[in-house]
Design an enzyme around this catalytic site. Structure first.
Site, PDB file in Angstrom:
ATOM      1  N   HIS A  98       0.704  -1.650   0.291  1.00  0.00           N
ATOM      2  CA  HIS A  98       0.154   0.483  -0.043  1.00  0.00           C
ATOM      3  C   HIS A  98       0.627   1.419   0.248  1.00  0.00           C
ATOM      4  O   HIS A  98       0.735   2.609  -0.364  1.00  0.00           O
ATOM      5  CB  HIS A  98      -0.875  -0.068   0.913  1.00  0.00           C
ATOM      6  CG  HIS A  98      -1.854   1.392   1.771  1.00  0.00           C
ATOM      7  ND1 HIS A  98      -2.771   1.046   1.730  1.00  0.00           N
ATOM      8  CD2 HIS A  98      -0.960   2.035   1.967  1.00  0.00           C
ATOM      9  CE1 HIS A  98      -3.719   2.501   1.814  1.00  0.00           C
ATOM     10  NE2 HIS A  98      -2.107   3.341   2.226  1.00  0.00           N
ATOM     11  N   GLU A  99       2.228   1.137   0.938  1.00  0.00           N
ATOM     12  CA  GLU A  99       2.590   2.266   1.059  1.00  0.00           C
ATOM     13  C   GLU A  99       3.577   2.433  -0.935  1.00  0.00           C
ATOM     14  O   GLU A  99       3.695   3.603  -0.626  1.00  0.00           O
ATOM     15  CB  GLU A  99       3.826   2.267   1.913  1.00  0.00           C
ATOM     16  CG  GLU A  99       3.079   2.286   3.593  1.00  0.00           C
ATOM     17  CD  GLU A  99       2.278   3.409   3.484  1.00  0.00           C
ATOM     18  OE1 GLU A  99       1.600   4.180   3.400  1.00  0.00           O
ATOM     19  OE2 GLU A  99       1.211   2.934   4.431  1.00  0.00           O
ATOM     20  N   HIS A 148       1.500   4.251  -3.283  1.00  0.00           N
ATOM     21  CA  HIS A 148       1.222   5.899  -2.288  1.00  0.00           C
ATOM     22  C   HIS A 148       2.491   6.421  -3.728  1.00  0.00           C
ATOM     23  O   HIS A 148       2.012   7.483  -4.372  1.00  0.00           O
ATOM     24  CB  HIS A 148       0.868   6.314  -1.401  1.00  0.00           C
ATOM     25  CG  HIS A 148       0.422   6.006  -0.048  1.00  0.00           C
ATOM     26  ND1 HIS A 148      -0.795   6.897  -1.458  1.00  0.00           N
ATOM     27  CD2 HIS A 148       0.094   6.045   0.495  1.00  0.00           C
ATOM     28  CE1 HIS A 148      -2.071   6.847  -0.484  1.00  0.00           C
ATOM     29  NE2 HIS A 148      -1.729   5.664   1.340  1.00  0.00           N
ATOM     30  N   GLU A 168      -6.101   6.983  -1.656  1.00  0.00           N
ATOM     31  CA  GLU A 168      -6.256   5.052  -0.650  1.00  0.00           C
ATOM     32  C   GLU A 168      -6.476   4.693  -1.525  1.00  0.00           C
ATOM     33  O   GLU A 168      -6.264   3.415  -0.909  1.00  0.00           O
ATOM     34  CB  GLU A 168      -6.729   5.766   0.614  1.00  0.00           C
ATOM     35  CG  GLU A 168      -5.372   7.104   1.510  1.00  0.00           C
ATOM     36  CD  GLU A 168      -4.589   6.852   1.890  1.00  0.00           C
ATOM     37  OE1 GLU A 168      -4.337   5.173   2.439  1.00  0.00           O
ATOM     38  OE2 GLU A 168      -3.862   7.198   2.177  1.00  0.00           O
ATOM     39  N   ASP A 179      -4.718   1.056  -1.549  1.00  0.00           N
ATOM     40  CA  ASP A 179      -5.428  -0.045  -1.082  1.00  0.00           C
ATOM     41  C   ASP A 179      -5.344  -1.841  -1.949  1.00  0.00           C
ATOM     42  O   ASP A 179      -5.447  -2.728  -1.646  1.00  0.00           O
ATOM     43  CB  ASP A 179      -6.829   0.021  -0.428  1.00  0.00           C
ATOM     44  CG  ASP A 179      -6.838   0.788   0.571  1.00  0.00           C
ATOM     45  OD1 ASP A 179      -5.985   0.619   1.665  1.00  0.00           O
ATOM     46  OD2 ASP A 179      -7.574   1.273   1.279  1.00  0.00           O
ATOM     47  N   HIS A 188      -8.997   8.210   3.646  1.00  0.00           N
ATOM     48  CA  HIS A 188      -9.613   6.347   3.624  1.00  0.00           C
ATOM     49  C   HIS A 188     -10.811   6.715   3.647  1.00  0.00           C
ATOM     50  O   HIS A 188     -11.752   6.916   3.955  1.00  0.00           O
ATOM     51  CB  HIS A 188      -8.867   5.692   4.359  1.00  0.00           C
ATOM     52  CG  HIS A 188      -7.386   6.089   5.241  1.00  0.00           C
ATOM     53  ND1 HIS A 188      -7.139   7.053   6.040  1.00  0.00           N
ATOM     54  CD2 HIS A 188      -6.364   5.269   4.685  1.00  0.00           C
ATOM     55  CE1 HIS A 188      -5.422   6.840   5.482  1.00  0.00           C
ATOM     56  NE2 HIS A 188      -5.263   5.899   5.925  1.00  0.00           N
ATOM     57  N   ARG A 243     -12.822  -0.294   3.114  1.00  0.00           N
ATOM     58  CA  ARG A 243     -11.094  -1.051   2.668  1.00  0.00           C
ATOM     59  C   ARG A 243     -10.688  -2.516   2.428  1.00  0.00           C
ATOM     60  O   ARG A 243      -9.827  -3.115   1.332  1.00  0.00           O
ATOM     61  CB  ARG A 243     -10.586  -0.443   3.175  1.00  0.00           C
ATOM     62  CG  ARG A 243     -10.656   1.182   3.955  1.00  0.00           C
ATOM     63  CD  ARG A 243      -9.539   1.315   4.616  1.00  0.00           C
ATOM     64  NE  ARG A 243      -7.601   1.748   4.262  1.00  0.00           N
ATOM     65  CZ  ARG A 243      -6.857   2.077   4.378  1.00  0.00           C
ATOM     66  NH1 ARG A 243      -7.208   2.323   5.682  1.00  0.00           N
ATOM     67  NH2 ARG A 243      -6.036   1.506   4.283  1.00  0.00           N
TER      68      ARG A 243
HETATM   69 ZN    ZN Z   1      -1.855   5.258   2.418  1.00  0.00          ZN
END
Ligand code: ZN
Length: 347
Positions: free
Chosen positions: A173-174, A177, A238, A242, A309, A315
Site C-alpha cells: 500500500h505504501e 502511494h 488511498e 489499497d 481513507h 477498504r
Molecule cells: Zn495510505
C-alpha cells in the site's frame, strides 16, 4: 511526555521487547519480494509506454525503505548508541517544567544542526513505537516503525500467508502511494516533476475514474438510518494504494509459496483448527481481519468528510471485489456481488 522527549530511548526498550531476532531482516525481505512483483507488473502493463515505464522503474528502485527502527543517530537497538545520542540532554528528577524546556531547546538545536548536514537516509522520521506506516513523496521513502510490525499485522513466527496479507499488504500500500494520483507527480528524487507521457497519463486517469465511480456508490448508515455516500474522488489515492497493495502482496506471497510447496524455505504451514481453509483463503481472511473494527455511526459519517481513507468495510470489500484472486480462492461465480464483471485495476 517520555515518547515526545526521549522517543528513541523508550523505543530502545520497546524494540527489545517486541521486535525480536531477525524481524527486521524478515520484513525487509518481504518488501524486497513485493518490489520485485511491482517491477514485474510494470513490464506487463501495455498502457504504460516505454518512456513512462522506465521512469516508473527508476522511481521504484530509488524508494528507500525504513523498517522497524533507526540503525544510526541513534542505533536504537544499541544502548550505548542511545545513551550517546541523548548525552547532551539534561533530564533532572523532580523538574518537569525544566525538563520540557531543555528538551524543546535540545530538539531545536538538533534540527538546526541538521540543516547544514547531508540528509540521513536511514533514520526513521517517527519513533519505533509508532503504530503507523507511510510514504513520504518528497523523500521517496516508505517507513514502517516497529509499532506497526505487531499482531495482527505481523509476527516473526506467523505463516507467510498471514504476514503478507497483514504487513505485506501495508508495505505494498505504501509503495503504491508513490504511484497514486498525487504521488505520481513526484519523481525518484522527491522533486515535483511530470515524468508521464500524455498517453500514459491519460490511461492512468481513465483507470482512476473506474475507482472513483466504484467507491462513489458505497454508502454508510448514519445514526438516523439514512445513507451517506463515500467521496470517491477524495479517497482515490488511498483506494489506489489499497487495491494495488492487496494485489501485489498476494502475487509476491503466492510466488514464494508456489516455489516452495514443501515449506523448506518459507513457512506456510496449516494453523490448528483451520485445516479446512486453503492458504489462499486464509490470506484473504487475514487481510480482512487486520482491517476490521467498530466505528459509531456518527463518527463514520464524520470521517466521510475528512478521512482520506474509505470506511473500513470498503477498504476490505471494495478491494476484494476487484480481485480475481479472491473470487478464485472462494469460488465466487462471475456476476455475484463479490465477483462483479467490472473490476477496477491499476497496479
Ligand atoms: Zn495510505
Amino acid at each position: 511526555m517520555v515518547n515526545e522527549n526521549l522517543g528513541d530511548m523508550a523505543g530502545h526498550f520497546f524494540v527489545k521487547a517486541t521486535f525480536p531476532g531477525h524481524s527486521q531482516d524478515q520484513v525487509n525481505d518481504m518488501i524486497k519480494s513485493i518490489r520485485w512483483s511491482f517491477e514485474k507488473n510494470f513490464w506487463q502493463y501495455d498502457w504504460l509506454d516505454q518512456r513512462t515505464r522506465q521512469e516508473a522503474l527508476q522511481k521504484l528502485k530509488a524508494i528507500t525503505q525504513k523498517v522497524g527502527y533507526s540503525t544510526s543517530s541513534p542505533d536504537v537497538m544499541s544502548s550505548a548508541s542511545v545513551e550517546e545520542f541523548y548525552r547532551t540532554l539534561d533530564i533532572r528528577k523532580g523538574d518537569h517544567f525544566g525538563n520540557q524546556v531543555r528538551s524543546s531547546a535540545w530538539k531545536m538545536e538538533n534540527m538546526l544542526r541538521s540543516v547544514s548536514q547531508p540528509e540521513n537516509r536511514i533514520k526513521l522520521e517517527s519513533i519505533p513505537q509508532t503504530v503507523n506506516a507511510f510514504y513520504n513523496p518528497t523523500k521517496n521513502s516508505i517507513e514502517m516503525p516497529a509499532g506497526m510490525l505487531q499482531p495482527p499485522f505481523y509476527h516473526i513466527e506467523n505463516p507467510e500467508y498471514l504476514n503478507f496479507a497483514g504487513i505485506g499488504a501495508v508495505a505494498a500500500h505504501e509503495l503504491g502511494h508513490a504511484f497514486d494520483n498525487r504521488g505520481r507527480s513526484y519523481d525518484e528524487t522527491g522533486a515535483l516533476r511530470d515524468w508521464w507521457t500524455e498517453s500514459s497519463a491519460a490511461a492512468f486517469e481513465e483507470k482512476s475514474k473506474c475507482f472513483i465511480d466504484q467507491y462513489s456508490e458505497y454508502t454508510v448508515k448514519g445514526p438516523d438510518g439514512t445513507d451517506h455516500f463515500v467521496n470517491g474522488w477524495g479517497t482515490l489515492g488511498e483506494n489506489i494504494a489499497d487495491n494495488g497493495g492487496l494485489k501485489l502482496a498476494y502475487e509476491s506471497w503466492r510466488q514464494r509459496y508456489r516455489s516452495d510447496l514443501a515449506g523448506r524455505k518459507y513457512n506456510n504451514g496449516h494453523l490448528p483448527g483451520l485445516e479446512s481453509r486453503t492458504a489462499e483463503q486464509l490470506f484473504f481472511i487475514q487481510f480482512a481481519r487486520s482491517f476490521c473494527g467498530n466505528t459509531a455511526p456518527d463518527e463514520e459519517v464524520r470521517r466521510l468528510k475528512d478521512d482520506s481513507h474509505s470506511p473500513r468495510k470498503y477498504r476490505i470489500n471494495g478491494v476484494v471485489q476487484n480481485s480475481a484472486y479472491f473470487a478464485q480462492a472462494f469460488q465466487c461465480k462471475l456476476g455475484t456481488p463479490m465477483n462483479p464483471a467490472k473490476k477496477c485495476i491499476l497496479w
